[in-house]
Scaffold this active site. Structure first.
Site, short mmCIF file in Angstrom:
data_model
loop_
_atom_site.label_atom_id
_atom_site.label_comp_id
_atom_site.label_asym_id
_atom_site.label_seq_id
_atom_site.Cartn_x
_atom_site.Cartn_y
_atom_site.Cartn_z
CG ASN A 180 -1.81 1.18 1.34
OD1 ASN A 180 -1.81 2.07 0.51
ND2 ASN A 180 -2.60 1.23 2.41
CG ASP A 215 5.95 1.58 3.54
OD1 ASP A 215 5.78 1.44 4.77
OD2 ASP A 215 5.02 1.55 2.71
N PRO A 266 -0.86 -5.75 3.56
CG PRO A 266 -1.56 -3.53 3.36
CD PRO A 266 -1.93 -4.84 4.00
#
Length: 431
Positions: A279, A306, A324
């Site tokens: 995501n 991330d 995700p």
């Protein structure tokens, strides 16, 4: 304890030089005498490898407190050090949420105890990440952790009035509001990038406009508030266009791109393997190409991982039920080497800019991302640009193993990481 790095090439430029480090500071660059007493000094043979400022990650999920079955500050810090990082920003979507001084101080103290990287907690923008009421931004900014970045990452601050108030409040605190740009009404049930491939595979599409519309809105809000806005994990070419437009008008906006959005595309979805679920979703090759160009141009300021560890049961399931996210700390340098250096888009000084200098500036870290020069803090990463390695999730330092690069042969190996002159990782092992 002093350290001597023999035969390194700062920023990959010029002839190899020696670097002497004493009391956490670079004290000499040039020809340095090797100490006879090796108990009083550590000697690192660089053999012409590239010396860079230690990397700074603005976007890391360390999962502590709450999901220590997937990652801890210990294991996440180890992964970061092995990846060449000397500072990371730990996202607020923990359990309990880091929306108050107690939690952010806990994260900060745990990072200090582990001591492999500087762990800077990110505070939540809203209470409980619910997007309804501003969290205690001032209290967290003035806490022991001195929170410098606030984000509801994983969830968008969708209410424009609330986002405006957060931006306005941030100016008095001199902090950054980092937005997960996703208009939630456009992504209900979304599973993959909206397009031909998602339609063919039977996935509900995730439109690019869901990201781009929030970025445009927030850039306007930041411009009028004279506030600093940071856009998390940019994934579409349209977002790069919006950022260019906003920067041309003097907006104080910065942005990051993840390694996986630089390299991977929605072509990988054909296998239905949830390791590729992330995501925002993987986009098209055209998007990836334009993101690489925007990073080289400086429209996108930096690379952020991330890093998102997940337990096996959260990933080894059907696509729609899978969480995700991907691991990223130990593979980031290699992906940047593959996509940016080997393609000629960035030289090694450019890598220092996007992986160290700009993220340190955005996160307001005075002692990170500094030049390799006498008198500067010795936060450093030594990189062998010619070496290659094969990614094996089970061999990474994280508790989780959800890497999309499993079995891939990647270029660029971090051979040593130093935090204020102390070696934290060397030759693939934690020191």
């Amino acid at each position: 304890m002093s350290t001597v790095i023999l035969g390194a090439r700062p920023y990959g430029e010029g002839d190899p030089v020696d670097v002497l480090i004493e009391d956490g500071v670079i004290t000499a660059i040039g020809a340095v005498d090797v100490p006879v007493d090796t108990d009083a000094a550590e000697v690192i043979e660089a053999n012409g490898q590239v010396l860079l400022p230690g990397f700074v990650d603005l976007h890391t999920h360390l999962r502590e407190p709450g999901r220590e079955d997937t990652e801890t500050i210990d294991t996440g810090s180890a992964a970061a050090a092995l990846g060449g990082y000397t500072a990371v920003f730990a996202m607020a979507n923990t359990d309990p949420v880091a929306d108050n001084a107690v939690i952010v101080d806990h994260v900060w103290r745990r990072g200090q105890e582990v001591g492999l990287v500087d762990v800077h907690p990110v505070g939540a923008v809203t209470v409980g990440l619910k997007g309804e009421k501003l969290a205690e931004l001032g209290t967290m900014a003035n806490s022991q952790a001195r929170v410098k970045v606030f984000s509801d990452d994983g969830l968008c601050v969708a209410d424009p009035l609330l986002m405006r108030r957060a931006l306005e409040y941030s100016t008095a605190l001199d902090v950054v509001i980092a937005q997960h740009a996703e208009e939630p009404r456009l992504t209900v049930g979304a599973q993959a990038h909206e397009g031909e491939r998602a339609a063919r595979l039977g996935y509900t599409g995730w439109p690019a406009a869901a990201e781009e519309s929030i970025v445009a809105r927030d850039c306007l809000l930041a411009l009028h508030a004279n506030a600093r806005l940071h856009v998390c994990h940019v994934s579409t070419s349209g977002t790069a266009d919006v950022l260019r437009w906003a920067k041309d008008r003097g907006t104080k906006v910065s942005a990051e791109v993840t390694p996986h959005h630089l390299l991977l595309t929605d072509e990988r979805l054909a296998t239905y393997d949830p390791v590729n679920k992330v995501n925002p979703p993987l986009r098209t090759e055209s998007d990836a190409e334009k993101l690489r160009a925007a990073l080289a141009e400086g429209v996108i300021d930096c690379v952020a991982t991330d890093h998102a560890p997940h337990a096996v049961q959260d990933k080894d399931t059907e696509w729609t039920a899978a969480r995700p996210g991907m691991l990223g700390l130990q593979t980031a340098l290699s992906i940047v080497t593959e996509t940016m250096v080997r393609t000629g888009l960035l030289d090694w000084r450019g890598v220092a800019r996007v992986m160290s200098e700009r993220p340190a500036e955005i996160g307001n870290l005075a002692d990170q991302g500094r030049p390799i020069a006498v008198g500067e803090p010795a936060n450093l990463a030594l990189v062998d640009p010619d070496a290659e390695w094969t990614v094996r999730g089970a061999e990474l330092a994280s508790i989780a193993a959800n890497t999309p690069y499993e079995g891939m042969r990647l270029p660029g190996v971090v051979t040593a990481t130093l935090l204020r002159g102390r070696t934290t990782a060397r030759d693939g092992k934690i020191c």
